[in-house]
Write a protein that holds these residues in place. Structure first.
Motif, PDB file in Angstrom:
ATOM      1  N   LEU A   1       0.920  -1.227  -0.003  1.00  9.40           N
ATOM      2  CA  LEU A   1      -0.058   0.229   0.376  1.00  9.40           C
ATOM      3  C   LEU A   1       0.999   1.411   0.131  1.00  9.40           C
ATOM      4  CD1 LEU A   1      -2.562  -1.506   2.308  1.00  9.40           C
ATOM      5  CD2 LEU A   1      -3.301  -1.424  -0.139  1.00  9.40           C
ATOM      6  N   GLY A   2       1.286   1.471  -0.938  1.00 12.40           N
ATOM      7  CA  GLY A   2       2.419   2.445  -1.264  1.00 12.40           C
ATOM      8  C   GLY A   2       1.945   3.303  -1.843  1.00 12.40           C
ATOM      9  N   LEU A   3       3.642   4.160  -2.979  1.00 14.74           N
ATOM     10  CA  LEU A   3       3.114   5.403  -3.546  1.00 14.74           C
ATOM     11  C   LEU A   3       2.252   4.178  -5.190  1.00 14.74           C
ATOM     12  CD1 LEU A   3       2.880   8.233  -5.585  1.00 14.74           C
ATOM     13  CD2 LEU A   3       5.289   7.458  -6.147  1.00 14.74           C
ATOM     14  N   ILE A   4       2.470   4.096  -5.067  1.00 14.12           N
ATOM     15  CA  ILE A   4       1.943   3.442  -6.807  1.00 14.12           C
ATOM     16  C   ILE A   4      -0.101   2.215  -5.927  1.00 14.12           C
ATOM     17  CG2 ILE A   4       2.088   1.148  -8.596  1.00 14.12           C
ATOM     18  CD1 ILE A   4       3.704   4.152  -8.601  1.00 14.12           C
TER      19      ILE A   4
ATOM     20  N   VAL B   1       4.196  -4.698  -4.074  1.00 17.83           N
ATOM     21  CA  VAL B   1       5.153  -4.464  -3.135  1.00 17.83           C
ATOM     22  C   VAL B   1       6.843  -4.312  -3.656  1.00 17.83           C
ATOM     23  CG1 VAL B   1       4.376  -5.935  -1.733  1.00 17.83           C
ATOM     24  CG2 VAL B   1       5.661  -6.994  -3.334  1.00 17.83           C
TER      25      VAL B   1
ATOM     26  N   SER C   1       9.119  -2.321 -11.406  1.00 13.65           N
ATOM     27  CA  SER C   1       9.844  -1.161 -11.862  1.00 13.65           C
ATOM     28  C   SER C   1      10.644  -2.553 -12.951  1.00 13.65           C
ATOM     29  CB  SER C   1      10.743  -0.465 -11.510  1.00 13.65           C
ATOM     30  OG  SER C   1      10.136   0.021 -10.416  1.00 13.65           O
TER      31      SER C   1
ATOM     32  N   ALA D   1       5.250   6.035 -14.056  1.00 13.37           N
ATOM     33  CA  ALA D   1       5.213   7.211 -12.772  1.00 13.37           C
ATOM     34  C   ALA D   1       5.413   6.990 -11.812  1.00 13.37           C
ATOM     35  CB  ALA D   1       3.777   7.502 -13.414  1.00 13.37           C
TER      36      ALA D   1
ATOM     37  N   GLY E   1       4.845   5.316   0.464  1.00 12.07           N
ATOM     38  CA  GLY E   1       4.093   4.790   1.346  1.00 12.07           C
ATOM     39  C   GLY E   1       2.881   5.031   1.317  1.00 12.07           C
TER      40      GLY E   1
HETATM   41  P1  NAD Z   1       6.427   2.273  -1.337  1.00 12.25           P
HETATM   42  O1  NAD Z   1       7.643   2.247  -1.008  1.00 12.25           O
HETATM   43  O2  NAD Z   1       5.907   3.682  -1.531  1.00 12.25           O
HETATM   44  O3  NAD Z   1       4.951   0.686  -0.732  1.00 12.25           O
HETATM   45  C1  NAD Z   1       5.593  -0.590  -1.178  1.00 12.25           C
HETATM   46  C2  NAD Z   1       4.516  -0.875  -0.419  1.00 12.25           C
HETATM   47  O4  NAD Z   1       4.577  -2.922   0.195  1.00 12.25           O
HETATM   48  C3  NAD Z   1       4.196  -0.770   1.080  1.00 12.25           C
HETATM   49  O5  NAD Z   1       3.247  -0.599   1.581  1.00 12.25           O
HETATM   50  C4  NAD Z   1       5.023  -1.531   2.781  1.00 12.25           C
HETATM   51  O6  NAD Z   1       5.077  -2.018   3.085  1.00 12.25           O
HETATM   52  C5  NAD Z   1       4.537  -2.924   1.392  1.00 12.25           C
HETATM   53  N1  NAD Z   1       5.684  -4.383   1.220  1.00 12.25           N
HETATM   54  C6  NAD Z   1       7.475  -4.326   1.018  1.00 12.25           C
HETATM   55  N2  NAD Z   1       7.534  -4.974   1.604  1.00 12.25           N
HETATM   56  C7  NAD Z   1       6.385  -5.850   1.142  1.00 12.25           C
HETATM   57  C8  NAD Z   1       5.952  -7.691   2.065  1.00 12.25           C
HETATM   58  N3  NAD Z   1       7.007  -8.247   1.690  1.00 12.25           N
HETATM   59  N4  NAD Z   1       4.953  -7.561   1.898  1.00 12.25           N
HETATM   60  C9  NAD Z   1       3.316  -6.425   1.661  1.00 12.25           C
HETATM   61  N5  NAD Z   1       4.099  -5.231   1.377  1.00 12.25           N
HETATM   62  C10 NAD Z   1       5.338  -4.603   1.570  1.00 12.25           C
HETATM   63  O7  NAD Z   1       6.718   1.371  -3.306  1.00 12.25           O
HETATM   64  P2  NAD Z   1       5.781   2.132  -4.293  1.00 12.25           P
HETATM   65  O8  NAD Z   1       6.615   3.255  -5.585  1.00 12.25           O
HETATM   66  O9  NAD Z   1       4.580   1.961  -4.363  1.00 12.25           O
HETATM   67  O10 NAD Z   1       6.168   0.855  -5.111  1.00 12.25           O
HETATM   68  C11 NAD Z   1       5.841  -0.434  -5.159  1.00 12.25           C
HETATM   69  C12 NAD Z   1       6.228  -0.838  -7.011  1.00 12.25           C
HETATM   70  O11 NAD Z   1       5.826  -0.059  -7.807  1.00 12.25           O
HETATM   71  C13 NAD Z   1       7.414  -1.659  -7.302  1.00 12.25           C
HETATM   72  O12 NAD Z   1       7.508  -2.844  -7.192  1.00 12.25           O
HETATM   73  C14 NAD Z   1       8.319  -1.005  -7.543  1.00 12.25           C
HETATM   74  O13 NAD Z   1       9.501  -0.625  -8.423  1.00 12.25           O
HETATM   75  C15 NAD Z   1       7.233   0.205  -8.536  1.00 12.25           C
HETATM   76  N6  NAD Z   1       7.527   1.291  -9.115  1.00 12.25           N
HETATM   77  C16 NAD Z   1       7.733   2.324  -8.835  1.00 12.25           C
HETATM   78  C17 NAD Z   1       7.553   3.482  -8.886  1.00 12.25           C
HETATM   79  C18 NAD Z   1       7.858   4.647  -8.453  1.00 12.25           C
HETATM   80  O14 NAD Z   1       8.811   5.649  -8.987  1.00 12.25           O
HETATM   81  N7  NAD Z   1       8.147   5.034  -7.154  1.00 12.25           N
HETATM   82  C19 NAD Z   1       7.169   3.718 -10.057  1.00 12.25           C
HETATM   83  C20 NAD Z   1       6.811   2.066 -11.151  1.00 12.25           C
HETATM   84  C21 NAD Z   1       6.308   1.305 -10.644  1.00 12.25           C
END
Ligand code: NAD
Length: 285
Positions: A11-14, A71, A98, A124, A130
């Motif tokens: 439940l992070g940014l994406i 995640v 990614s 994006a 978070g």
């Molecule tokens: P984030 O750090 O904002 O959130 C990640 C979430 O995953 C958090 O809620 C964390 O508590 C949870 N988490 C971590 N390990 C876990 C596990 N083992 N089991 C369950 N929950 C777990 O990250 P984000 O930016 O939302 O990125 C998530 C995915 O999206 C990643 O794979 C990343 O590569 C991809 N992504 C990120 C971006 C970016 O710019 N932030 C862009 C495109 C894709």
């Protein structure tokens, strides 16, 4: 056709941006969410993220028509193994990682027959992470790359429509090509931004206070992405090793060529290089 029930794992940014974008689009899907840490789940409940926050990934995916793995890429395989026995037959599992080759390798073997796996990557992001960092317009006018890798056409087309409703344009891409493209446009630029901050920190003759005070001169814009989540970026480089090393090698060659031009006072080389690259950069909105 939208998915009646959607599960967001992580439940992070994406994931949080996906939830707000779904609501903005008027989708009436029932959305369940799960994150590993109890404090993230508490925050999600407090801010109204998802219809139901579950205390296990298994509970979150039960009955879901679309399961989104959001995640860090290094955690995708373990999550897939955990949820696999609880997936509804005929559902679609996607991810937002990614990197694609390593995620497919880690996730696909766990998924039972009859479950569609359609990997995806929304191009994006921000430097924030978070559940509280998400916002509905994150995907507007951005690409979401779809890497079907043999997924059924109907499941792939439905996921494309879903991402388009969230604001993104979609394009299908072959897995190795995806990882190379992302190494160029995203992964290595992040590495270089992190490195630039490291160089400034290491340079004892320029204090941290001076870096902060005078950072408007390029440093601030250039290094914004070095504030990004370290877990995510560690996993990206561990899992997209070959493509990242290839692009890093090319980058190093260019840097050495410019270093030589500076050392030898070769203004023509510098001018031509900057003129050429400026015209490319000006073509990017
Ligand atoms: P984030 O750090 O904002 O959130 C990640 C979430 O995953 C958090 O809620 C964390 O508590 C949870 N988490 C971590 N390990 C876990 C596990 N083992 N089991 C369950 N929950 C777990 O990250 P984000 O930016 O939302 O990125 C998530 C995915 O999206 C990643 O794979 C990343 O590569 C991809 N992504 C990120 C971006 C970016 O710019 N932030 C862009 C495109 C894709």
């Amino acid at each position: 056709m939208t998915y009646p029930r959607v599960a967001l794992i992580g439940l992070g940014l994406i994931a949080s941006s996906m939830f707000w974008a779904m609501r903005r689009a008027g989708m009436d899907s029932h959305v369940t969410g799960y994150a590993r840490s109890a404090s993230t789940r508490d925050t999600a409940r407090r801010i109204g993220l998802c219809d139901t926050i579950c205390d296990s990934a298994e509970a979150a995916v039960r009955d879901a028509d679309l399961v989104v793995l959001a995640v860090p890429v290094g955690a995708m395989g373990a999550i897939a193994a955990t949820i696999a026995p609880h997936l509804k037959p005929g559902c679609t599992v996607t991810d937002v990682g990614s990197v694609k080759a390593s995620v497919i390798e880690a996730v696909a073997p766990h998924l039972p027959n009859g479950v569609n796996f359609v990997p995806a990557h929304p191009m994006a992001g921000t430097e924030h992470s978070g559940p509280e960092s998400g916002f509905a317009s994150l995907f507007d006018n951005r690409w979401c790359l779809i890497v079907p890798e043999g997924a059924p056409e109907q499941a792939t087309a439905q996921l494309e429509s879903y991402w388009q409703a969230l604001g993104a344009s979609t394009e299908r891409m072959e897995v190795a090509h995806h990882d190379l493209v992302c190494a160029v446009v995203s992964h290595v630029p992040h590495l270089i931004a992190y490195t630039m901050v490291g160089v400034a920190d290491d340079l004892r003759r320029v204090s941290d206070q001076e870096v902060i005070k005078f950072s408007a001169a390029g440093f601030r814009d250039f290094t914004r992405i070095a504030a990004s989540d370290p877990t995510m970026w560690r996993d990206v480089f561990l899992t997209n090793k070959d493509a990242a090393l290839e692009i890093l090698g090319r980058f190093t060659e260019e840097l050495f060529a410019l270093q030589r031009a500076i050392r030898t006072g070769d203004g023509d080389t510098l001018f031509d290089y900057f003129t050429h690259t400026r015209s490319i950069r000006r073509g990017i909105l």
